[in-house]
Design a protein around this motif. Structure first.
Motif, PDB file in Angstrom:
ATOM      1  N   ASN A  50       0.859  -1.172   0.000  1.00 58.84           N
ATOM      2  CA  ASN A  50       0.000   0.000   0.000  1.00 58.84           C
ATOM      3  C   ASN A  50       0.902   1.231   0.000  1.00 58.84           C
ATOM      4  O   ASN A  50       1.556   1.519   1.005  1.00 58.84           O
ATOM      5  N   GLU A 110      -0.172   4.161   2.474  1.00 55.35           N
ATOM      6  CA  GLU A 110       0.152   3.908   3.874  1.00 55.35           C
ATOM      7  C   GLU A 110       1.614   3.518   4.064  1.00 55.35           C
ATOM      8  O   GLU A 110       2.084   3.395   5.202  1.00 55.35           O
ATOM      9  N   LEU A 162       1.755  -0.031  12.971  1.00 57.28           N
ATOM     10  CA  LEU A 162       1.834  -0.581  11.619  1.00 57.28           C
ATOM     11  C   LEU A 162       2.338  -2.010  11.651  1.00 57.28           C
ATOM     12  O   LEU A 162       1.799  -2.885  10.959  1.00 57.28           O
TER      13      LEU A 162
END
Length: 237
Positions: A136, A139, A183
């Motif tokens: 991604n 992100e 994360l």
């Protein structure tokens, strides 16, 4: 790639006889849909979690980074299409620098997220899988596996890849060298609960205070005929 850190001076015999495990009761993992290589290679990656392999021992869990370049033309001999530059430090964040240039290519025309990596001077048949499981850009993360996990981890229902050279490795990548535990927890959940990876094999990489070697550009461009015409695209440009 597998080989996020396969050294360029790797022992050829060891590479050629690296372990090939048979498939067992392991869930078939998925790769990133609609993967665009040019976006993926546009910036450097910093590794925050990685599994121990023959080419990524625990003493090298410092300042691990990866950079990629799409070649304007395939390499002369083996037709690789991506240059790879990995680096890490040994023993501490100011330890000796290790790593070096590698080459990669797409192994499945129907799935651009399935690549393989090897030292540039070795043929494709001895390359190791490098699968982008998740990616991604917004992100700033990626999950990379050295191919399909084939080794069941006891009765957990989870599986892992090997620890040798080919078909080995699992990594959590970030665009930032700054560790983000939220994360990492998110990526761990995806890897384990959605894809069936045994994430207990992962160890943290220390990126605190790292100074990254800027000579990677020369190494990453090594051997590309287009070095003088400015046609390379990727994070070392």
């Amino acid at each position: 790639i597998d080989s996020v850190l396969v050294p360029s001076d790797i022992d050829v015999a060891a590479f050629l006889i690296s372990c090939q495990q048979g498939e067992g009761e392991c869930k078939e993992v998925s790769t990133q849909e609609n993967f665009v290589l040019s976006d993926y290679v546009a910036k450097p990656w910093y590794i925050h979690m990685q599994a121990e392999t023959q080419y990524s021992p625990p003493e090298q869990n410092y300042c691990v980074s990866a950079r990629y370049l799409e070649r304007s033309r395939p390499s002369f001999l083996w037709k690789y299409t991506v240059n790879v530059q990995n680096q890490a430090r040994v023993g501490s964040t100011d330890g000796r620098l290790v790593g070096g240039p590698l080459c990669a290519y797409n192994t499945d025309s129907s799935d651009p997220a399935k690549l393989a990596v090897a030292p540039c001077w070795l043929p494709k048949k001895v390359s190791g899988d490098y699968w982008v499981i998740r990616y991604n850009e917004e992100e700033g993360y990626a999950i990379i596996s050295g191919g399909q996990p084939t080794i069941p981890s006891g009765n957990t229902g989870l599986c892992k890849t090997g620890t040798g050279i080919n078909q080995s490795g699992l990594w959590f990548f970030s665009r930032s060298p700054v560790r983000n535990e939220t994360l990492i927890s998110y990526l761990n959940d995806i890897a384990q609960n959605e894809e069936g990876f045994d994430t207990s094999i992962l160890s943290p990489v220390d990126q605190a205070g790292c100074v990254y070697d800027e000579n990677y550009r020369r190494l990453a461009l090594l051997g590309d005929e287009s070095i003088n015409d400015g046609l390379l695209r990727g994070s070392a440009v």
